[in-house]
Design an enzyme around this catalytic site. Structure first.
Site, PDB file in Angstrom:
ATOM      1  N   PHE A  70       0.843  -1.200   0.000  1.00  0.00           N
ATOM      2  CA  PHE A  70       0.000   0.000   0.000  1.00  0.00           C
ATOM      3  C   PHE A  70       0.882   1.255   0.000  1.00  0.00           C
ATOM      4  O   PHE A  70       1.919   1.286   0.659  1.00  0.00           O
ATOM      5  CB  PHE A  70      -0.872  -0.039   1.266  1.00  0.00           C
ATOM      6  CG  PHE A  70      -2.002   0.934   1.267  1.00  0.00           C
ATOM      7  CD1 PHE A  70      -3.173   0.660   0.567  1.00  0.00           C
ATOM      8  CD2 PHE A  70      -1.907   2.126   1.960  1.00  0.00           C
ATOM      9  CE1 PHE A  70      -4.235   1.560   0.572  1.00  0.00           C
ATOM     10  CE2 PHE A  70      -2.960   3.026   1.975  1.00  0.00           C
ATOM     11  CZ  PHE A  70      -4.128   2.747   1.273  1.00  0.00           C
ATOM     12  N   ASP A  79       0.808  -5.387   7.938  1.00  0.00           N
ATOM     13  CA  ASP A  79      -0.334  -4.473   7.856  1.00  0.00           C
ATOM     14  C   ASP A  79      -1.582  -5.319   7.577  1.00  0.00           C
ATOM     15  O   ASP A  79      -1.685  -5.969   6.540  1.00  0.00           O
ATOM     16  CB  ASP A  79      -0.109  -3.445   6.746  1.00  0.00           C
ATOM     17  CG  ASP A  79      -1.147  -2.319   6.786  1.00  0.00           C
ATOM     18  OD1 ASP A  79      -2.303  -2.599   7.168  1.00  0.00           O
ATOM     19  OD2 ASP A  79      -0.800  -1.180   6.431  1.00  0.00           O
ATOM     20  N   TYR A 128     -11.653   1.258   9.615  1.00  0.00           N
ATOM     21  CA  TYR A 128     -12.794   1.795   8.853  1.00  0.00           C
ATOM     22  C   TYR A 128     -13.116   0.977   7.607  1.00  0.00           C
ATOM     23  O   TYR A 128     -14.044   1.298   6.887  1.00  0.00           O
ATOM     24  CB  TYR A 128     -12.581   3.268   8.501  1.00  0.00           C
ATOM     25  CG  TYR A 128     -11.276   3.593   7.814  1.00  0.00           C
ATOM     26  CD1 TYR A 128     -11.097   3.331   6.464  1.00  0.00           C
ATOM     27  CD2 TYR A 128     -10.231   4.175   8.520  1.00  0.00           C
ATOM     28  CE1 TYR A 128      -9.899   3.619   5.841  1.00  0.00           C
ATOM     29  CE2 TYR A 128      -9.023   4.462   7.909  1.00  0.00           C
ATOM     30  CZ  TYR A 128      -8.863   4.189   6.564  1.00  0.00           C
ATOM     31  OH  TYR A 128      -7.676   4.466   5.959  1.00  0.00           O
ATOM     32  N   LYS A 129     -12.347  -0.068   7.349  1.00  0.00           N
ATOM     33  CA  LYS A 129     -12.663  -0.950   6.215  1.00  0.00           C
ATOM     34  C   LYS A 129     -13.509  -2.107   6.749  1.00  0.00           C
ATOM     35  O   LYS A 129     -14.693  -1.940   6.997  1.00  0.00           O
ATOM     36  CB  LYS A 129     -11.369  -1.417   5.549  1.00  0.00           C
ATOM     37  CG  LYS A 129     -10.633  -0.255   4.889  1.00  0.00           C
ATOM     38  CD  LYS A 129      -9.232  -0.591   4.453  1.00  0.00           C
ATOM     39  CE  LYS A 129      -8.574   0.663   3.870  1.00  0.00           C
ATOM     40  NZ  LYS A 129      -7.120   0.578   3.855  1.00  0.00           N
ATOM     41  N   ARG A 142     -12.242  -3.261  -8.343  1.00  0.00           N
ATOM     42  CA  ARG A 142     -12.282  -4.085  -7.127  1.00  0.00           C
ATOM     43  C   ARG A 142     -13.718  -4.263  -6.657  1.00  0.00           C
ATOM     44  O   ARG A 142     -14.482  -3.298  -6.583  1.00  0.00           O
ATOM     45  CB  ARG A 142     -11.533  -3.390  -5.982  1.00  0.00           C
ATOM     46  CG  ARG A 142     -10.051  -3.448  -6.051  1.00  0.00           C
ATOM     47  CD  ARG A 142      -9.416  -3.034  -4.737  1.00  0.00           C
ATOM     48  NE  ARG A 142      -9.915  -1.786  -4.177  1.00  0.00           N
ATOM     49  CZ  ARG A 142      -9.423  -1.202  -3.094  1.00  0.00           C
ATOM     50  NH1 ARG A 142      -8.427  -1.771  -2.427  1.00  0.00           N
ATOM     51  NH2 ARG A 142      -9.912  -0.080  -2.654  1.00  0.00           N
TER      52      ARG A 142
HETATM   53  C1  LIG Z   1      -6.376   1.592   4.137  1.00  0.00           C
HETATM   54  C2  LIG Z   1      -4.959   1.267   4.407  1.00  0.00           C
HETATM   55  C3  LIG Z   1      -4.161   2.147   5.138  1.00  0.00           C
HETATM   56  C4  LIG Z   1      -4.737   3.443   5.598  1.00  0.00           C
HETATM   57  O1  LIG Z   1      -3.892   4.213   6.355  1.00  0.00           O
HETATM   58  P1  LIG Z   1      -4.460   5.543   7.010  1.00  0.00           P
HETATM   59  O2  LIG Z   1      -3.368   6.002   7.852  1.00  0.00           O
HETATM   60  O3  LIG Z   1      -5.712   5.195   7.745  1.00  0.00           O
HETATM   61  O4  LIG Z   1      -4.794   6.493   5.902  1.00  0.00           O
HETATM   62  C5  LIG Z   1      -2.851   1.774   5.394  1.00  0.00           C
HETATM   63  N1  LIG Z   1      -2.347   0.600   4.947  1.00  0.00           N
HETATM   64  C6  LIG Z   1      -3.113  -0.263   4.224  1.00  0.00           C
HETATM   65  C7  LIG Z   1      -2.542  -1.560   3.764  1.00  0.00           C
HETATM   66  C8  LIG Z   1      -4.427   0.054   3.928  1.00  0.00           C
HETATM   67  O5  LIG Z   1      -5.168  -0.784   3.221  1.00  0.00           O
END
Ligand SMILES: *Cc1c(COP(=O)(O)O)cnc(C)c1O
Length: 405
Positions: free
Chosen positions: A121, A191, A216-217, A365
Site C-alpha cells: 500500500f 499491515d 474503517y474498512k 475491485r
Molecule cells: C487503508 C490502508 C491504510 C490506511 O492508512 P491511514 O493512515 O488510515 O490512511 C494503510 N495501509 C493499508 C494496507 C491500507 O489498506
C-alpha cells in the site's frame, strides 16, 4: 453457476447483513475501502456525545483505558493476539511509522535496510522509504523470496500487507515471519488493513511480532476511525516509540520532567486518544466477535469464490480477467478484475447503483465483507456489470480519473 438465493438461505452469517444500515436502491461492494455502518453505531456515537455534554472532563477516568480495552477485544476476537498487546490509537500510517522507527532504532548497529513489496500500500511504501537507508524490493513475497532478501543479515525490518489491497492476494503470514527471522533475524511488521475482520487472522499462531491495521474498512468503524497496533509482549521493553508523547509516559499525570515510557503497550500511545470515535470501533469489533473469525474466513472464501465463478461466466467474454488467486487460502475478501476500461466501467456501474471501486491503472475491485454482503448482492452487482459491458455504457463516462477513487 450456483443459485444466489440458495446460497443465502444456507449462509450461517446471513442474519448479520441486517445489522447494518440498509442501502436502498444501491448495492455496496466497496466495504474494502469504507465499511458500512452497523445500525447500533449511530446510537453509540450519540451516547458518547451526550456523555461529553453531561460529564465533561469528569468522564476521562472512564475514557482513558478504552484504547487498551477495545484493543483487548480486537486482540482476542479478531486478530489472535493476547490482552495487553493491542492499542487502538492514531492512524494506520502513524502506527506503522511508530513501530517501524522503533524497530530501526532498537538495532542501531544494523544498516537501515528494509524489505518490502513494490505492491505494498502506498502509505506503507512511503513511510518505510522515508525511514530506510535502502529498500530491498520483493515482488509477490513468499517465505523463500523473503528469506533470500534477508539472508545477507543486513535487513533491519521487513514489512508487508497481509492481503494485497489491489489484487486481493493473501501472503503466508506464518511462513514469511518465520523465514525472515531464520534467514536474517529480521522482524516482520504486518499491515492487516485488508485482512482483519475479513478473514481469520491469528497472530500468535503465526509467530507474528508486530502489526498495524485500520478499522474503517472491514471493521466498519467509520471514516477517519482510529487504527491499531500490535506488539508482542516480549518486545515491549525493547521498543520505544519515536513519538515521545505524554500518553505513553509512566504515571502520566505526575507530569514528570523527562520521558520515561510505560512498560506496557500504552508506551506506544502518542497523544490524546480519539475518544469520540472509539465506540464505533468497539461496535465493529463486537459484530466480528459475535460472528467469529472462522465463520468470516469460510464466508469470505465462498463469496469470493462465487464472484470469481460469475466473473468467468459473465465477464470473461467482455475482456475482464480475474487477478485474484483461485485458491481461497491465498486470497482475502475482495476480488480484483483487470480491464483496460476498468475506470469508465466502474463509473457506469455506479450509475446503475452498484458501488465498486477502481485502482490504477486497470483494476476494478469488488469488496465483499462477509458480514454485510449477500450472495444476491454479488450476483446482482456482477449481473449489472455484464449488462453494461454488453451495452457499452462505459462509453458515456470519462476515461480520466478524478482526485479520489
Ligand atoms: C487503508 C490502508 C491504510 C490506511 O492508512 P491511514 O493512515 O488510515 O490512511 C494503510 N495501509 C493499508 C494496507 C491500507 O489498506
Amino acid at each position: 453457476v450456483p443459485d444466489a438465493a440458495a446460497l443465502d438461505a444456507a449462509d450461517p452469517l446471513a442474519a448479520f447483513r441486517d445489522r447494518f444500515v440498509p442501502t436502498p436502491g444501491r448495492i455496496y461492494l466497496d466495504g474494502n475501502s469504507l465499511g458500512r455502518p452497523p445500525r447500533e453505531t449511530a446510537a453509540r456515537l450519540a451516547t458518547r456525545a451526550a456523555e461529553w455534554a453531561d460529564r465533561l472532563v469528569t468522564a476521562w477516568p472512564d475514557w482513558v483505558d478504552e484504547p487498551r480495552r477495545i484493543g483487548d477485544a480486537l486482540a482476542e476476537h479478531v486478530i489472535g493476539a493476547r490482552h495487553g498487546e493491542v492499542l487502538v490509537a492514531d492512524s494506520t500510517t502513524v502506527n506503522l511509522f511508530k513501530l517501524a522507527a522503533a524497530v530501526l532504532a532498537a538495532d542501531p548497529e544494523r544498516r537501515r535496510v528494509v524489505v518490502t513489496d513494490p505492491g505494498n500500500f502506498p502509505t506503507d511504501r512511503y513511510v518505510l522509504g522515508a525511514l530506510a537507508a535502502e529498500i530491498r524490493w520483493v515482488e509477490h513475497p513468499t517465505p523463500d523470496t523473503v528469506a533470500a532478501a534477508c539472508e545477507p543479515g543486513d535487513v533491519a525490518l521487513a514489512s508487508f500487507g497481509h492481503v494485497d489491497y489491489r489484487t486481493g492476494e493473501r501472503l503466508d503470514l506464518a511462513g514469511i515471519t518465520a523465514a525472515a527471522r531464520a534467514a536474517g533475524a529480521t522482524p516482520v511488521l504486518w499491515d492487516l488493513s485488508h485482512s482483519a475482520g475479513a478473514i481469520a487472522v491469528d497472530l500468535h499462531a503465526a509467530g507474528a511480532e508486530l502489526a498495524v491495521g485500520c478499522t474503517y474498512k472491514y471493521l466498519n468503524a467509520g471514516p477517519g476511525a482510529p487504527g491499531y497496533l500490535y506488539v508482542r509482549e516480549d518486545l515491549h521493553s525493547r521498543l520505544r516509540s519515536p513519538i515521545a508523547g505524554w500518553f505513553g509516559q509512566r504515571d502520566q499525570f505526575a507530569m514528570g520532567p523527562a520521558y520515561d515510557p510505560e512498560p506496557s503497550i500504552a508506551r506506544f500511545h502518542a497523544g490524546t486518544p480519539p475518544v469520540l470515535g472509539l465506540p464505533a470501533v468497539e461496535e465493529g469489533v463486537r459484530l466480528m466477535a459475535q460472528a467469529g473469525v472462522e465463520a468470516l474466513e469460510a464466508k469470505a472464501a465462498a463469496l469470493t469464490g462465487f464472484a470469481l465463478e460469475l466473473a468467468d461466466s459473465y465477464l470473461a467474454a467482455h475482456g475482464f480477467t480475474a487477478v485474484t488467486p483461485r485458491d481461497p487460502a491465498r486470497r482475502g475478501a475482495h476480488v480484483a478484475l483487470r480491464h483496460e476500461r476498468a475506470w469508465p466501467a466502474c463509473q457506469a456501474l455506479a450509475a446503475r447503483g452498484v458501488i465498486a471501486d477502481f485502482r490504477a491503472p486497470d483494476i476494478l475491485r469488488l469488496g465483499l465483507p462477509p458480514l454485510s454482503t449477500s450472495y444476491a448482492d454479488v450476483e446482482t452487482g456482477i449481473g449489472h456489470l455484464r449488462e453494461l459491458m454488453a451495452a457499452r455504457e462505459f462509453d458515456h463516462f470519462p476515461a480520466r480519473r478524478p482526485r479520489v477513487t
